[in-house]
Design a protein around this motif. Sequence first.
Motif, PDB file in Angstrom:
ATOM      1  N   ALA A 113      31.165 -28.648 -33.783  1.00 16.88           N
ATOM      2  CA  ALA A 113      32.616 -28.581 -33.592  1.00 16.88           C
ATOM      3  C   ALA A 113      32.965 -27.679 -32.410  1.00 16.88           C
ATOM      4  O   ALA A 113      32.302 -26.668 -32.155  1.00 16.88           O
ATOM      5  CB  ALA A 113      33.278 -28.055 -34.859  1.00 16.88           C
ATOM      6  N   ILE A 165      35.699 -32.633 -33.883  1.00 13.54           N
ATOM      7  CA  ILE A 165      34.470 -32.874 -34.631  1.00 13.54           C
ATOM      8  C   ILE A 165      34.044 -34.323 -34.445  1.00 13.54           C
ATOM      9  O   ILE A 165      34.871 -35.245 -34.527  1.00 13.54           O
ATOM     10  CB  ILE A 165      34.669 -32.579 -36.129  1.00 13.54           C
ATOM     11  CG1 ILE A 165      34.981 -31.100 -36.340  1.00 13.54           C
ATOM     12  CG2 ILE A 165      33.459 -32.987 -36.946  1.00 13.54           C
ATOM     13  CD1 ILE A 165      35.394 -30.774 -37.745  1.00 13.54           C
ATOM     14  N   ARG A 167      31.389 -37.039 -36.150  1.00 14.91           N
ATOM     15  CA  ARG A 167      30.586 -37.202 -37.355  1.00 14.91           C
ATOM     16  C   ARG A 167      30.310 -38.683 -37.585  1.00 14.91           C
ATOM     17  O   ARG A 167      31.252 -39.458 -37.781  1.00 14.91           O
ATOM     18  CB  ARG A 167      31.309 -36.611 -38.563  1.00 14.91           C
ATOM     19  CG  ARG A 167      30.473 -36.556 -39.840  1.00 14.91           C
ATOM     20  CD  ARG A 167      31.344 -36.242 -41.049  1.00 14.91           C
ATOM     21  NE  ARG A 167      32.150 -35.073 -40.834  1.00 14.91           N
ATOM     22  CZ  ARG A 167      33.403 -34.956 -41.254  1.00 14.91           C
ATOM     23  NH1 ARG A 167      33.988 -35.942 -41.905  1.00 14.91           N
ATOM     24  NH2 ARG A 167      34.077 -33.839 -41.034  1.00 14.91           N
ATOM     25  N   CYS A 407      30.943 -29.546 -41.388  1.00 16.16           N
ATOM     26  CA  CYS A 407      32.247 -30.115 -41.649  1.00 16.16           C
ATOM     27  C   CYS A 407      32.467 -30.317 -43.129  1.00 16.16           C
ATOM     28  O   CYS A 407      31.538 -30.346 -43.908  1.00 16.16           O
ATOM     29  CB  CYS A 407      32.371 -31.476 -40.947  1.00 16.16           C
ATOM     30  SG  CYS A 407      31.842 -31.418 -39.217  1.00 16.16           S
TER      31      CYS A 407
END
Length: 412
Positions: A113, A165, A167, A407
């Motif tokens: 992040a 972020i 992901r 996260c």
Amino acid sequence: MKLVVQVKLLPTPVQAAALEATLHACNEAATWVSGVAFAKDVKRNFALREHTYAEVKQRWGLGAQAAQHTIKKTCDAYRTLAANAKAGNLGKPWSKRYRRATQKPIVFRPESAQPYDDRMLSWQIPERTISIWTLDGRVKGVAFIASPEQLARLALYRKGESDLIARDGMWFLQATCEIPEAEQNADPAGFLGIDLGIVNIATTSDGQIMAGRALNRGRLRERTLRTKLQRKNTPSAKRRLKKRRRKEARRAKDINHKIAKHVVAEAERTGRGIALEDLTGIRERVRLRKPQRATHSSWSFAQLGAFIAYKARKAGVPLVHVDPAYTSRTCAECGHVDKANRVSQAWFACRSCGFVDHADRNGSRNIRARAEELWRRGAQSTAPDPPPTPEGGTRRKRSATAGGACCASSPL
């Protein structure tokens, strides 16, 4: 009270490529800064800037704000690492895990992040778009999706940094919001005791049992499937493993949020506080046979307790943590303590007065009684600042382990 609202970005392929290049550059720079901080033993923000700021801007082409946030992210990671080491979370100082974590620089994953402030990121909430800084310049019109409640919260309470972020090929922004707290109930009409367990995730002193049988079956099924796929080790097995990763954690988190929401709503409706066991360090205190270790290690009692804590604080419900010692052996009717009182996992039968009850309900009644006694003695609510979770937590601390920040998913 700080909460974090997570929204999903919907960038075009060109926008996603710009975001990916920026995130990789920031984390590559953070890893280099970490090496300098480790070599020179300089881990304070302003002192570290003197050694790294100019090089970060020139070598990776980061803007002034991005360079500062990269350096600060590194300092936060070392601060968190030191706190974990001091708290004993990394084991003993001579252990392999401790030495592996502290005797080399922290390394950030390419997709860790990255924080953004209002100079680098602007929100167009009515249009549901953002404008964000990248290495290719300002990228405008990046779409995002959010629920109406999240949009209202962003418009009214957003304040401070947001984290970008990446992901599993998806992009998210976690925005900090300053939410006004409800006034705490200073005179609760008793407490709602909560007994936490593995077979039954939570049992209330009112007698409601929230069983974990389905969750445990799902965990066993996922664990068995992972073992088979790892043994097979073919390309298709690897694809299936990648597709299913974090599925078990998401399911457990969803269930914990639902339980926490129900418990806090019931306490608020009845004007009561909430009593929880203080289970800190229970994994270090308990020795188990090998077949039980995986089940015990996947028990997410800390997560459930954290969800109850922040939801209670948000609703103004007092929360008290009590010593859990002997709550499962103590009779809630006469107070007799005996190991033989616990007949089985499910049943409690007092050897003194003959009282028979469900074992977890009996334990929750003891927890309730201890909380009421503490409150009468003048104890204060122990609901802390909530730990970091999107739309249910404080600003996330940078990870103190190799790989940077991790996260979390949003609650219900």
